[in-house]
Design an enzyme around this catalytic site. Structure first.
Site, PDB file in Angstrom:
ATOM      1  N   ASP A 265       0.819  -1.205   0.000  1.00  0.00           N
ATOM      2  CA  ASP A 265       0.000   0.000   0.000  1.00  0.00           C
ATOM      3  C   ASP A 265       0.861   1.267   0.000  1.00  0.00           C
ATOM      4  O   ASP A 265       0.596   2.223  -0.720  1.00  0.00           O
ATOM      5  CB  ASP A 265      -0.839  -0.025   1.287  1.00  0.00           C
ATOM      6  CG  ASP A 265      -2.180   0.631   1.106  1.00  0.00           C
ATOM      7  OD1 ASP A 265      -2.438   1.130   0.014  1.00  0.00           O
ATOM      8  OD2 ASP A 265      -2.964   0.644   2.066  1.00  0.00           O
TER       9      ASP A 265
ATOM     10  N   LYS B 113     -11.002   7.803   9.884  1.00  0.00           N
ATOM     11  CA  LYS B 113     -10.965   7.995   8.421  1.00  0.00           C
ATOM     12  C   LYS B 113      -9.497   7.928   7.986  1.00  0.00           C
ATOM     13  O   LYS B 113      -8.742   8.884   8.144  1.00  0.00           O
ATOM     14  CB  LYS B 113     -11.576   9.362   8.083  1.00  0.00           C
ATOM     15  CG  LYS B 113     -12.198   9.476   6.698  1.00  0.00           C
ATOM     16  CD  LYS B 113     -11.279   9.219   5.547  1.00  0.00           C
ATOM     17  CE  LYS B 113     -10.484  10.433   5.125  1.00  0.00           C
ATOM     18  NZ  LYS B 113      -9.514  10.122   4.029  1.00  0.00           N
TER      19      LYS B 113
ATOM     20  N   LYS C  92      -8.210  23.592   7.676  1.00  0.00           N
ATOM     21  CA  LYS C  92      -9.634  23.359   7.337  1.00  0.00           C
ATOM     22  C   LYS C  92     -10.347  22.632   8.476  1.00  0.00           C
ATOM     23  O   LYS C  92     -11.496  22.924   8.801  1.00  0.00           O
ATOM     24  CB  LYS C  92      -9.729  22.492   6.077  1.00  0.00           C
ATOM     25  CG  LYS C  92      -9.439  23.247   4.802  1.00  0.00           C
ATOM     26  CD  LYS C  92      -9.735  22.351   3.607  1.00  0.00           C
ATOM     27  CE  LYS C  92      -9.089  22.899   2.361  1.00  0.00           C
ATOM     28  NZ  LYS C  92      -8.909  21.882   1.327  1.00  0.00           N
TER      29      LYS C  92
ATOM     30  N   GLU D  80      -1.569  17.260  14.508  1.00  0.00           N
ATOM     31  CA  GLU D  80      -0.158  16.912  14.298  1.00  0.00           C
ATOM     32  C   GLU D  80       0.125  17.200  12.841  1.00  0.00           C
ATOM     33  O   GLU D  80      -0.363  16.496  11.964  1.00  0.00           O
ATOM     34  CB  GLU D  80       0.073  15.409  14.558  1.00  0.00           C
ATOM     35  CG  GLU D  80      -0.314  14.942  15.934  1.00  0.00           C
ATOM     36  CD  GLU D  80       0.681  15.338  17.001  1.00  0.00           C
ATOM     37  OE1 GLU D  80       1.762  15.862  16.644  1.00  0.00           O
ATOM     38  OE2 GLU D  80       0.369  15.131  18.176  1.00  0.00           O
TER      39      GLU D  80
ATOM     40  N   CYS E 274       6.976  13.134   9.187  1.00  0.00           N
ATOM     41  CA  CYS E 274       6.687  14.522   9.577  1.00  0.00           C
ATOM     42  C   CYS E 274       7.867  15.134  10.335  1.00  0.00           C
ATOM     43  O   CYS E 274       8.123  16.318  10.224  1.00  0.00           O
ATOM     44  CB  CYS E 274       5.423  14.576  10.403  1.00  0.00           C
ATOM     45  SG  CYS E 274       5.452  13.402  11.751  1.00  0.00           S
TER      46      CYS E 274
ATOM     47  N   GLU F 144       8.363  21.990   3.588  1.00  0.00           N
ATOM     48  CA  GLU F 144       8.435  20.535   3.711  1.00  0.00           C
ATOM     49  C   GLU F 144       8.347  19.893   2.323  1.00  0.00           C
ATOM     50  O   GLU F 144       7.430  20.187   1.564  1.00  0.00           O
ATOM     51  CB  GLU F 144       7.259  20.079   4.571  1.00  0.00           C
ATOM     52  CG  GLU F 144       7.258  18.616   4.882  1.00  0.00           C
ATOM     53  CD  GLU F 144       6.122  18.255   5.825  1.00  0.00           C
ATOM     54  OE1 GLU F 144       4.966  18.619   5.543  1.00  0.00           O
ATOM     55  OE2 GLU F 144       6.408  17.609   6.843  1.00  0.00           O
TER      56      GLU F 144
HETATM   57  P1  NAD Z   1      -3.317  15.538   3.971  1.00  0.00           P
HETATM   58  O1  NAD Z   1      -3.557  16.704   4.833  1.00  0.00           O
HETATM   59  O2  NAD Z   1      -3.458  15.693   2.511  1.00  0.00           O
HETATM   60  O3  NAD Z   1      -4.303  14.354   4.355  1.00  0.00           O
HETATM   61  C1  NAD Z   1      -4.419  13.851   5.650  1.00  0.00           C
HETATM   62  C2  NAD Z   1      -5.785  13.264   5.839  1.00  0.00           C
HETATM   63  O4  NAD Z   1      -6.751  14.302   5.741  1.00  0.00           O
HETATM   64  C3  NAD Z   1      -6.184  12.217   4.811  1.00  0.00           C
HETATM   65  O5  NAD Z   1      -6.901  11.181   5.446  1.00  0.00           O
HETATM   66  C4  NAD Z   1      -7.096  12.987   3.874  1.00  0.00           C
HETATM   67  O6  NAD Z   1      -8.046  12.183   3.219  1.00  0.00           O
HETATM   68  C5  NAD Z   1      -7.785  13.921   4.843  1.00  0.00           C
HETATM   69  N1  NAD Z   1      -8.337  15.125   4.244  1.00  0.00           N
HETATM   70  C6  NAD Z   1      -7.952  15.766   3.107  1.00  0.00           C
HETATM   71  N2  NAD Z   1      -8.721  16.858   2.893  1.00  0.00           N
HETATM   72  C7  NAD Z   1      -9.598  16.929   3.920  1.00  0.00           C
HETATM   73  C8  NAD Z   1     -10.624  17.842   4.289  1.00  0.00           C
HETATM   74  N3  NAD Z   1     -10.916  18.906   3.550  1.00  0.00           N
HETATM   75  N4  NAD Z   1     -11.311  17.619   5.428  1.00  0.00           N
HETATM   76  C9  NAD Z   1     -11.024  16.560   6.201  1.00  0.00           C
HETATM   77  N5  NAD Z   1     -10.080  15.648   5.902  1.00  0.00           N
HETATM   78  C10 NAD Z   1      -9.365  15.825   4.772  1.00  0.00           C
HETATM   79  O7  NAD Z   1      -1.884  15.000   4.383  1.00  0.00           O
HETATM   80  P2  NAD Z   1      -1.131  13.731   3.787  1.00  0.00           P
HETATM   81  O8  NAD Z   1      -0.642  14.100   2.431  1.00  0.00           O
HETATM   82  O9  NAD Z   1      -1.941  12.511   3.952  1.00  0.00           O
HETATM   83  O10 NAD Z   1       0.089  13.595   4.826  1.00  0.00           O
HETATM   84  C11 NAD Z   1       1.245  14.308   4.683  1.00  0.00           C
HETATM   85  C12 NAD Z   1       1.309  15.410   5.719  1.00  0.00           C
HETATM   86  O11 NAD Z   1       1.060  14.909   7.029  1.00  0.00           O
HETATM   87  C13 NAD Z   1       2.683  16.009   5.794  1.00  0.00           C
HETATM   88  O12 NAD Z   1       2.591  17.400   5.769  1.00  0.00           O
HETATM   89  C14 NAD Z   1       3.252  15.527   7.136  1.00  0.00           C
HETATM   90  O13 NAD Z   1       4.187  16.334   7.714  1.00  0.00           O
HETATM   91  C15 NAD Z   1       2.038  15.376   7.955  1.00  0.00           C
HETATM   92  N6  NAD Z   1       2.255  14.380   9.010  1.00  0.00           N
HETATM   93  C16 NAD Z   1       2.418  14.812  10.288  1.00  0.00           C
HETATM   94  C17 NAD Z   1       2.653  13.913  11.329  1.00  0.00           C
HETATM   95  C18 NAD Z   1       2.823  14.392  12.752  1.00  0.00           C
HETATM   96  O14 NAD Z   1       2.836  13.587  13.659  1.00  0.00           O
HETATM   97  N7  NAD Z   1       2.969  15.668  12.993  1.00  0.00           N
HETATM   98  C19 NAD Z   1       2.685  12.553  11.034  1.00  0.00           C
HETATM   99  C20 NAD Z   1       2.502  12.134   9.726  1.00  0.00           C
HETATM  100  C21 NAD Z   1       2.275  13.070   8.714  1.00  0.00           C
END
Ligand code: NAD
Length: 493
Positions: A91, A177, A237, A252, A286, A385
């Protein structure tokens, strides 16, 4: 691989019947069609979680009873370690040993929170000393209610556990989710909690797209608490959606974490920790230490060793033996990282190592471990980032210069320092404006210790007892113990 959502203890087809493709990033093949949940499914999941919270047994069990279920979840995860890890590789793309590590950490997280659930029985209330002798007061902690968890794709199962385990330990119910890029192991978690005997409706899992499933979850009035890990724009958001109903939120988010290496460091140790700090999980971490600052006098020798060793990293399908660097998670992420490298070049960065698709790997989202130097301090690659195997390195003059550059960021998730001088390490650790600081290492993460960032890297802390607090409300219970009247109201004669 599962094609149903897990709602109210049952495996259900999504209300609108939609699916989305799951792509193996090492082969670019579609390996599955996952169920695409929408607002209707989120609504059903929140209703089930609400009913389970208001009327079900979970919240009313003792901490020991909840702990026993969490321990069973942990044991089942360990028993299924290899098949879960394999799903994670297919995955997400990460190398198998890293996926095994993630699954072990996931099991460890459930076991840790089982322990905290059990401890809750030992300290059910805290007595508060009041200055007023006619009163007594105590504090109890109670589950916050229905929690909504929205998680990213970089550690699919582990990120689920960081939210599910403390929420269940606290006595909450939850709707999870997962990211649409990595839904497979989160759905397996449904089967695992089912087998462990978690009552129906306590954990509901709805896979789907961010806008179609994530957004309705963040906006749902039936949710009391939102726990989000992901990017800063999505975090904003989520916070805006939560603001409407004053939902409790923990976030986070991203980072651009610095690693300060002083000239007295052992060069070989520095090279290994720098590489681990940015190439582990293809740099999709992250807390990755993606900005490396090296003291002037060590810089030339360290760069030479870093470039030489990085070029030896074995790149390939995560399922192949000895792979150290797998593909990036998706075409979208791959294109984003390549575009960042190109942008870096136009800003003046020099590609000291990597920077392109590895020879012989024509399919899959593979990228060489990449080292950039000479970028300006205000450049995109130095400040934003990239979330890929791309490290930016700059020399520094002295400790003051290093701390200034390290803290000059809108993020503040993590920071690392390396030196043989312990006092200097402590000084620099204190000066970092970041929630996680590593001395003489980068990235090791422990379930017992708090995790989260300063500044735009987030709000609140996960893991440890801080993680449990995210899912608990605080209630004071104050008694008037005197036989005397209160005396505010004086009866008219
Ligand atoms: P993303 O914000 O695109 O998506 C994260 C989640 O949010 C997904 O499940 C996505 O489907 C959902 N999502 C997207 N749009 C949404 C909306 N409008 N409303 C509600 N949910 C929505 O992030 P990503 O690309 O999945 O992950 C990468 C990012 O996550 C990087 O910036 C990374 O630094 C951060 N991250 C942080 C940590 C931490 O512990 N601080 C850990 C892992 C990843």
């Amino acid at each position: 691989m599962r094609d149903r959502l897990f709602i109210d203890g049952k495996w259900q087809a999504p209300a609108k019947g939609g699916t989305f493709p799951v792509i193996n990033p090492a082969t670019e093949e579609v390996v599955h069609q996952a169920p695409a949940g929408t607002r209707e499914d989120i609504d059903a999941a929140v209703k089930a979680a609400r009913l389970a919270f208001d009327k079900g047994p979970w919240t009313r069990l003792s901490g020991k009873e909840r702990g026993a279920v969490l321990r069973r979840i942990s044991e089942i995860i360990l028993a299924r370690k290899l098949d879960l890890a394999r799903l994670e590789v297919i995955d997400n793309g990460k190398p198998m040993p890293e996926a095994v590590w993630d699954v072990e950490d996931t099991a460890g997280c459930f076991a840790f929170y089982a322990g905290l659930a059990e401890e809750m029985d030992d300290n059910p209330e805290e007595t508060i000393t009041l200055a007023e002798p006619r009163f007594s007061s105590k504090v109890v902690r109670e589950p916050i209610g229905v929690a909504g968890a929205i998680i990213p794709w970089n550690y699919p199962l582990l990120m689920a556990s960081w939210k599910v385990a403390p929420a269940l330990a606290a006595g909450c119910t939850m709707v999870l989710k997962p990211s649409e890029l990595t839904p497979l192991t989160a759905l397996e978690l449904g089967a695992i909690v089912e087998e462990a005997g978690l009552p129906a409706g306590v954990l509901n899992i709805v896979t789907g797209l961010g806008a179609e499933a994530g957004q309705p979850l963040s906006e749902h009035p039936g949710v009391d608490k939102l726990a989000f890990t992901g990017s800063v724009p999505t975090g904003a958001k989520i916070m805006a959606a939560a603001a409407r109903d004053i939902k409790n939120v923990s976030l986070e988010l991203g980072g651009k974490s610095p690693f300060v290496v002083f000239a007295d460091s052992d060069i070989e140790k520095a090279v290994e920790w720098i590489m681990f700090g940015i190439f582990w999980n293809q740099g999709q971490v992250c807390s990755a230490t993606s900005r490396v600052l090296v003291e002037d006098s060590l810089y030339p020798a360290l760069m030479e060793r870093l470039v030489a060793e990085s070029a030896k990293i074995r790149i390939g399908n995560g399922l192949e033996d000895r792979t150290l660097l797998g593909p990036l998670v998706s075409k979208g992420q791959y294109d984003k990282v390549l575009a960042a490298i190109e942008r870096g070049k136009t800003e003046g960065a020099v590609v000291a190592g990597g920077g392109k698709r590895p020879a012989g790997l024509d399919k899959g989202y593979f990228l060489e471990p990449t080292i950039l130097t000479d970028m300006p301090e205000d450049s995109f690659v130095w400040t934003e980032e990239i979330f890929g195997p791309v490290v930016c390195v700059r020399p520094f003059k002295d400790e003051v210069d290093a701390i200034r550059m390290a803290n000059d960021s809108r993020f503040g998730l993590a920071a690392a320092v390396m030196s043989k001088d312990k006092a200097r390490c402590e000084r620099v650790a204190k000066a970092f404006r970041a929630g996680i600081v590593w001395i003489n290492c980068s990235q090791p993460t422990f379930t017992e210790a708090p995790w989260g960032g300063y500044k735009q890297s987030g709000i609140g802390r996960e893991l440890g007892r801080w993680g449990l607090s995210n899912y608990l409300e605080t209630k004071q219970i104050t008694s008037f113990n005197s036989e005397e009247p209160w005396g505010w109201y004086i009866k008219p004669a």
